[in-house]
Design a protein around this motif. Structure first.
Motif, PDB file in Angstrom:
ATOM      1  N   ASP A 143     -57.801 -31.675 -33.444  1.00 35.64           N
ATOM      2  CA  ASP A 143     -56.446 -31.402 -32.956  1.00 35.64           C
ATOM      3  C   ASP A 143     -56.017 -29.951 -33.155  1.00 35.64           C
ATOM      4  OD1 ASP A 143     -56.049 -34.084 -32.203  1.00 35.64           O
ATOM      5  OD2 ASP A 143     -55.485 -34.625 -34.248  1.00 35.64           O
ATOM      6  N   ALA A 144     -56.947 -29.102 -33.560  1.00 40.21           N
ATOM      7  CA  ALA A 144     -56.604 -27.698 -33.807  1.00 40.21           C
ATOM      8  C   ALA A 144     -56.454 -26.933 -32.498  1.00 40.21           C
ATOM      9  CB  ALA A 144     -57.668 -27.043 -34.670  1.00 40.21           C
ATOM     10  N   HIS A 145     -55.701 -25.858 -32.568  1.00 40.44           N
ATOM     11  CA  HIS A 145     -55.489 -24.946 -31.440  1.00 40.44           C
ATOM     12  C   HIS A 145     -56.394 -23.747 -31.684  1.00 40.44           C
ATOM     13  CE1 HIS A 145     -53.862 -22.500 -28.412  1.00 40.44           C
ATOM     14  NE2 HIS A 145     -52.706 -22.153 -28.960  1.00 40.44           N
ATOM     15  N   VAL A 146     -57.553 -23.735 -31.035  1.00 43.21           N
ATOM     16  CA  VAL A 146     -58.605 -22.773 -31.371  1.00 43.21           C
ATOM     17  C   VAL A 146     -58.176 -21.337 -31.119  1.00 43.21           C
ATOM     18  CG1 VAL A 146     -60.986 -22.077 -30.903  1.00 43.21           C
ATOM     19  CG2 VAL A 146     -60.397 -24.497 -30.960  1.00 43.21           C
ATOM     20  N   THR A 147     -57.394 -21.080 -30.089  1.00 43.10           N
ATOM     21  CA  THR A 147     -56.958 -19.704 -29.780  1.00 43.10           C
ATOM     22  C   THR A 147     -55.573 -19.419 -30.351  1.00 43.10           C
ATOM     23  OG1 THR A 147     -56.099 -20.427 -27.618  1.00 43.10           O
ATOM     24  CG2 THR A 147     -58.374 -19.603 -27.697  1.00 43.10           C
ATOM     25  N   ALA A 148     -55.221 -20.091 -31.427  1.00 45.09           N
ATOM     26  CA  ALA A 148     -53.884 -19.947 -32.012  1.00 45.09           C
ATOM     27  C   ALA A 148     -53.561 -18.517 -32.418  1.00 45.09           C
ATOM     28  CB  ALA A 148     -53.756 -20.861 -33.226  1.00 45.09           C
ATOM     29  N   GLY A 149     -54.577 -17.753 -32.833  1.00 45.52           N
ATOM     30  CA  GLY A 149     -54.337 -16.409 -33.333  1.00 45.52           C
ATOM     31  C   GLY A 149     -53.684 -15.473 -32.343  1.00 45.52           C
ATOM     32  N   ILE A 150     -53.797 -15.769 -31.060  1.00 44.06           N
ATOM     33  CA  ILE A 150     -53.196 -14.900 -30.038  1.00 44.06           C
ATOM     34  C   ILE A 150     -52.199 -15.670 -29.165  1.00 44.06           C
ATOM     35  CG2 ILE A 150     -55.018 -13.162 -29.939  1.00 44.06           C
ATOM     36  CD1 ILE A 150     -56.203 -14.729 -27.566  1.00 44.06           C
ATOM     37  N   ASP A 151     -51.593 -16.696 -29.734  1.00 44.30           N
ATOM     38  CA  ASP A 151     -50.597 -17.503 -29.016  1.00 44.30           C
ATOM     39  C   ASP A 151     -49.265 -17.381 -29.739  1.00 44.30           C
ATOM     40  OD1 ASP A 151     -48.992 -19.395 -27.820  1.00 44.30           O
ATOM     41  OD2 ASP A 151     -50.508 -20.983 -27.835  1.00 44.30           O
ATOM     42  N   ILE A 152     -48.355 -16.586 -29.190  1.00 44.32           N
ATOM     43  CA  ILE A 152     -47.076 -16.357 -29.850  1.00 44.32           C
ATOM     44  C   ILE A 152     -46.263 -17.634 -29.945  1.00 44.32           C
ATOM     45  CG2 ILE A 152     -45.976 -15.617 -27.709  1.00 44.32           C
ATOM     46  CD1 ILE A 152     -45.167 -14.453 -31.312  1.00 44.32           C
ATOM     47  N   ASP A 153     -46.385 -18.526 -28.956  1.00 41.69           N
ATOM     48  CA  ASP A 153     -45.637 -19.776 -29.000  1.00 41.69           C
ATOM     49  C   ASP A 153     -46.071 -20.642 -30.190  1.00 41.69           C
ATOM     50  OD1 ASP A 153     -44.119 -19.179 -26.745  1.00 41.69           O
ATOM     51  OD2 ASP A 153     -45.582 -20.050 -25.380  1.00 41.69           O
ATOM     52  N   HIS A 154     -47.356 -20.568 -30.542  1.00 42.01           N
ATOM     53  CA  HIS A 154     -47.875 -21.289 -31.708  1.00 42.01           C
ATOM     54  C   HIS A 154     -47.172 -20.805 -32.980  1.00 42.01           C
ATOM     55  CE1 HIS A 154     -50.853 -22.876 -34.574  1.00 42.01           C
ATOM     56  NE2 HIS A 154     -50.992 -21.662 -35.053  1.00 42.01           N
ATOM     57  N   TYR A 155     -47.072 -19.496 -33.153  1.00 39.39           N
ATOM     58  CA  TYR A 155     -46.440 -18.953 -34.347  1.00 39.39           C
ATOM     59  C   TYR A 155     -44.939 -19.218 -34.362  1.00 39.39           C
ATOM     60  CZ  TYR A 155     -50.723 -16.572 -35.728  1.00 39.39           C
ATOM     61  OH  TYR A 155     -52.002 -16.304 -36.136  1.00 39.39           O
ATOM     62  N   ILE A 156     -44.302 -19.150 -33.212  1.00 34.92           N
ATOM     63  CA  ILE A 156     -42.870 -19.458 -33.157  1.00 34.92           C
ATOM     64  C   ILE A 156     -42.620 -20.897 -33.606  1.00 34.92           C
ATOM     65  CG2 ILE A 156     -40.923 -19.819 -31.588  1.00 34.92           C
ATOM     66  CD1 ILE A 156     -41.990 -17.425 -29.947  1.00 34.92           C
ATOM     67  N   ALA A 157     -43.470 -21.820 -33.142  1.00 35.94           N
ATOM     68  CA  ALA A 157     -43.309 -23.226 -33.520  1.00 35.94           C
ATOM     69  C   ALA A 157     -43.494 -23.418 -35.015  1.00 35.94           C
ATOM     70  CB  ALA A 157     -44.298 -24.091 -32.738  1.00 35.94           C
ATOM     71  N   LEU A 158     -44.492 -22.747 -35.611  1.00 40.27           N
ATOM     72  CA  LEU A 158     -44.721 -22.867 -37.052  1.00 40.27           C
ATOM     73  C   LEU A 158     -43.529 -22.310 -37.832  1.00 40.27           C
ATOM     74  CD1 LEU A 158     -48.474 -21.818 -37.409  1.00 40.27           C
ATOM     75  CD2 LEU A 158     -47.511 -24.116 -37.111  1.00 40.27           C
ATOM     76  N   ALA A 159     -43.037 -21.135 -37.420  1.00 39.32           N
ATOM     77  CA  ALA A 159     -41.905 -20.521 -38.119  1.00 39.32           C
ATOM     78  C   ALA A 159     -40.660 -21.401 -38.024  1.00 39.32           C
ATOM     79  CB  ALA A 159     -41.629 -19.135 -37.560  1.00 39.32           C
ATOM     80  N   ARG A 160     -40.444 -21.996 -36.872  1.00 40.97           N
ATOM     81  CA  ARG A 160     -39.265 -22.849 -36.706  1.00 40.97           C
ATOM     82  C   ARG A 160     -39.389 -24.136 -37.517  1.00 40.97           C
ATOM     83  NH1 ARG A 160     -38.120 -22.018 -30.186  1.00 40.97           N
ATOM     84  NH2 ARG A 160     -36.910 -20.082 -30.394  1.00 40.97           N
ATOM     85  N   THR A 161     -40.600 -24.678 -37.628  1.00 38.29           N
ATOM     86  CA  THR A 161     -40.802 -25.851 -38.477  1.00 38.29           C
ATOM     87  C   THR A 161     -40.478 -25.512 -39.930  1.00 38.29           C
ATOM     88  OG1 THR A 161     -42.494 -26.795 -37.026  1.00 38.29           O
ATOM     89  CG2 THR A 161     -42.514 -27.508 -39.330  1.00 38.29           C
ATOM     90  N   ALA A 162     -40.982 -24.363 -40.392  1.00 37.52           N
ATOM     91  CA  ALA A 162     -40.713 -23.941 -41.772  1.00 37.52           C
ATOM     92  C   ALA A 162     -39.230 -23.669 -41.979  1.00 37.52           C
ATOM     93  CB  ALA A 162     -41.538 -22.701 -42.105  1.00 37.52           C
ATOM     94  N   GLU A 163     -38.577 -23.067 -41.003  1.00 37.58           N
ATOM     95  CA  GLU A 163     -37.149 -22.784 -41.132  1.00 37.58           C
ATOM     96  C   GLU A 163     -36.332 -24.071 -41.147  1.00 37.58           C
ATOM     97  OE1 GLU A 163     -34.558 -19.207 -39.593  1.00 37.58           O
ATOM     98  OE2 GLU A 163     -34.943 -20.597 -37.924  1.00 37.58           O
ATOM     99  N   ALA A 164     -36.704 -25.038 -40.321  1.00 40.15           N
ATOM    100  CA  ALA A 164     -35.988 -26.319 -40.320  1.00 40.15           C
ATOM    101  C   ALA A 164     -36.127 -27.022 -41.664  1.00 40.15           C
ATOM    102  CB  ALA A 164     -36.524 -27.208 -39.202  1.00 40.15           C
ATOM    103  N   ALA A 165     -37.267 -26.816 -42.340  1.00 39.70           N
ATOM    104  CA  ALA A 165     -37.488 -27.394 -43.668  1.00 39.70           C
ATOM    105  C   ALA A 165     -36.888 -26.542 -44.781  1.00 39.70           C
ATOM    106  CB  ALA A 165     -38.988 -27.582 -43.904  1.00 39.70           C
ATOM    107  N   LYS A 166     -36.282 -25.393 -44.429  1.00 42.05           N
ATOM    108  CA  LYS A 166     -35.591 -24.489 -45.355  1.00 42.05           C
ATOM    109  C   LYS A 166     -36.536 -23.745 -46.292  1.00 42.05           C
ATOM    110  CE  LYS A 166     -32.023 -26.287 -43.408  1.00 42.05           C
ATOM    111  NZ  LYS A 166     -31.479 -25.635 -42.180  1.00 42.05           N
ATOM    112  N   PHE A 167     -37.766 -23.460 -45.829  1.00 36.86           N
ATOM    113  CA  PHE A 167     -38.659 -22.589 -46.587  1.00 36.86           C
ATOM    114  C   PHE A 167     -37.991 -21.228 -46.779  1.00 36.86           C
ATOM    115  CE2 PHE A 167     -41.701 -25.748 -45.912  1.00 36.86           C
ATOM    116  CZ  PHE A 167     -42.960 -25.401 -46.397  1.00 36.86           C
ATOM    117  N   ASP A 168     -38.326 -20.567 -47.887  1.00 39.10           N
ATOM    118  CA  ASP A 168     -37.785 -19.236 -48.143  1.00 39.10           C
ATOM    119  C   ASP A 168     -38.332 -18.196 -47.175  1.00 39.10           C
ATOM    120  OD1 ASP A 168     -36.454 -19.179 -51.191  1.00 39.10           O
ATOM    121  OD2 ASP A 168     -37.879 -20.788 -50.835  1.00 39.10           O
TER     122      ASP A 168
END
Length: 416
Positions: free
Chosen positions: A26-51
């Motif tokens: 289920d991994a996203h092999v080209t994740a390193g160059i996919d800005i939408d992938h990083y936006i989704a991760l950051a938003r998940t962390a922000e919704a969970a209130k990570f520092d």
């Protein structure tokens, strides 16, 4: 319920921190160059209130002699400050921390870059100071080889003095052994005053520099005793620099694999481990031990005696200690190391993982943790939906942000 609550960072790394993450079905092999992938991760962390989210950096390939598919999945990616600038526009509260090397940058330029990110994000930026321990990086900057450890830290100390002077609006005009700076910065302080200073060095030089300059320290420790010893050592050095224990937050790395049952979590871990080719695991281990020919030793034999590294001294010592303590063969050590590069790994239910985090937090071995999901987005989603609510139920983690800047989240003083 305790008033003191742990801090949580999300350590971003393309497909995930396990070296075989890119092979997960289920991994996203080209994740390193996919800005939408990083936006989704950051938003998940922000919704969970990570520092914060944190990006490491290496200006070159990650490791030598690793097969091309594995290398590509780990090495191809955005320059991290550019990435965090994009994430700043897509998030509102979460901190944004990037690595940058004192060996291959100049303090005025880097001060300006991070001050810009700090203003663009409304006071959410942080700089992870590294001296760069890889000869692969050195070869990309006209160097004849990796500088000796002591020389790298001498340069880093002067670099930190200059950059904090620029951020804190101290009198300008520096003429030192490595750097000369005349003018003040051309950008004002952000709402948090200056970017948060982060460091990850665990050698004596690294701990002294952290005690003098860092607001946050990322660390690696396999056992509670190792984590406690590092915590007490670093906190004990602060007084010499006129600082209080709470002025620095120590956040060891942790690679959690969580599921509804212990058996399910173990099955997830075992499946990832089965995806590691032996040559990839041994090559990764070799790069962190600063040895080019580990593959010539019997893979089911013990780790040979090794000279002290001029690279990552503390990580080399940690890995050797684990091999000797647990009686691991090269194959066993390589497979274990490939899961989280020497960081603490915890496999279990949300309650079991929360128990482990709580024990280190309340036992005086951590102020929080830098969370290193084995693969993205799956293990981040599992941690955010299973472990974070359990930590909240115990009063160990926030329900909402206390403010808008990274210093607000971490409970750090505004420097100016």
């Amino acid at each position: 319920m305790t008033a003191r609550q742990m801090k949580l960072g999300l350590f971003l790394w393309a497909t995930g921190h396990h070296i075989a993450a890119w092979r997960h079905p289920d991994a996203h092999v080209t994740a390193g160059i996919d800005i939408d992938h990083y936006i989704a991760l950051a938003r998940t962390a922000e919704a969970a209130k990570f520092d914060m989210v944190f990006c490491e950096d290496a200006a070159g390939l990650r490791e030598a002699n690793i097969n091309i598919a594995s290398q590509t999945s780990r090495s191809i990616g955005f320059e991290p400050i550019s990435l965090l600038s994009a994430l700043a526009a897509q998030t509102e509260r979460i901190g944004l921390v990037s690595t940058a090397s004192t060996s291959y940058n100049e303090p005025y330029g880097l001060a300006r870059t991070f001050a810009s990110l700090d203003n663009l994000s409304g006071g959410r930026a942080g700089w992870n100071l590294v001296t760069s321990a890889s000869p692969i990086e050195a070869a990309n900057f006209g160097a004849t080889g990796l500088r000796p450890h002591a020389d790298r830290y001498a340069r880093a100390r002067e670099f930190a003095t200059v950059i904090t002077g620029l951020w804190h609006r101290k009198p300008t005009g520096h003429d030192g052994e490595s750097f000369s700076v005349r003018d003040p910065l051309d950008i004002p302080p952000s709402p948090q005053g200056a970017p948060v200073m982060v460091q990850a060095g665990a050698s004596d030089d690294g701990k002294d520099l952290a005690a003098r300059t860092a607001d946050v320290v990322f660390s690696a420790a396999q056992t509670f005793e190792e984590a406690k010893a590092f915590y007490d050592d670093l906190k004990g050095r602060l007084a010499a620099y006129g600082r209080q224990p709470d002025d620095v937050k120590i956040m060891p790395g942790v690679a959690p694999i969580v599921a509804a049952t212990k058996a399910e979590a173990q099955a997830k871990y075992d499946a990832l481990q089965e995806l590691i080719p032996d040559d990839v695991g041994v090559a990764l281990l070799s790069s962190y031990l600063s040895i080019s020919d580990l593959g010539r030793y019997p893979i089911d034999g013990p780790l040979p005696e090794l000279p002290e590294s001029e690279g990552m001294k503390s990580r080399q010592a940690l890995v050797i200690e684990q091999a000797r303590r647990d009686g691991l063969s090269i194959r066993e050590l390589a497979r274990y190391f490939a899961g989280a590069r020497g960081h603490w790994r915890v496999v279990g239910t949300a309650g079991e993982i929360a128990d482990e985090l709580q024990a280190r937090f309340e036992g005086g071995a951590a102020d929080g943790f830098n969370v290193m999901p084995s693969w993205f987005p799956g293990e981040l989603d599992a941690f955010a939906t299973l472990v974070v609510p359990e930590l909240r139920r115990r009063g160990l983690f926030r329900k909402d942000y206390e403010g808008r800047t990274l210093r607000d989240h971490l409970g750090l003083k505004r420097p100016i």
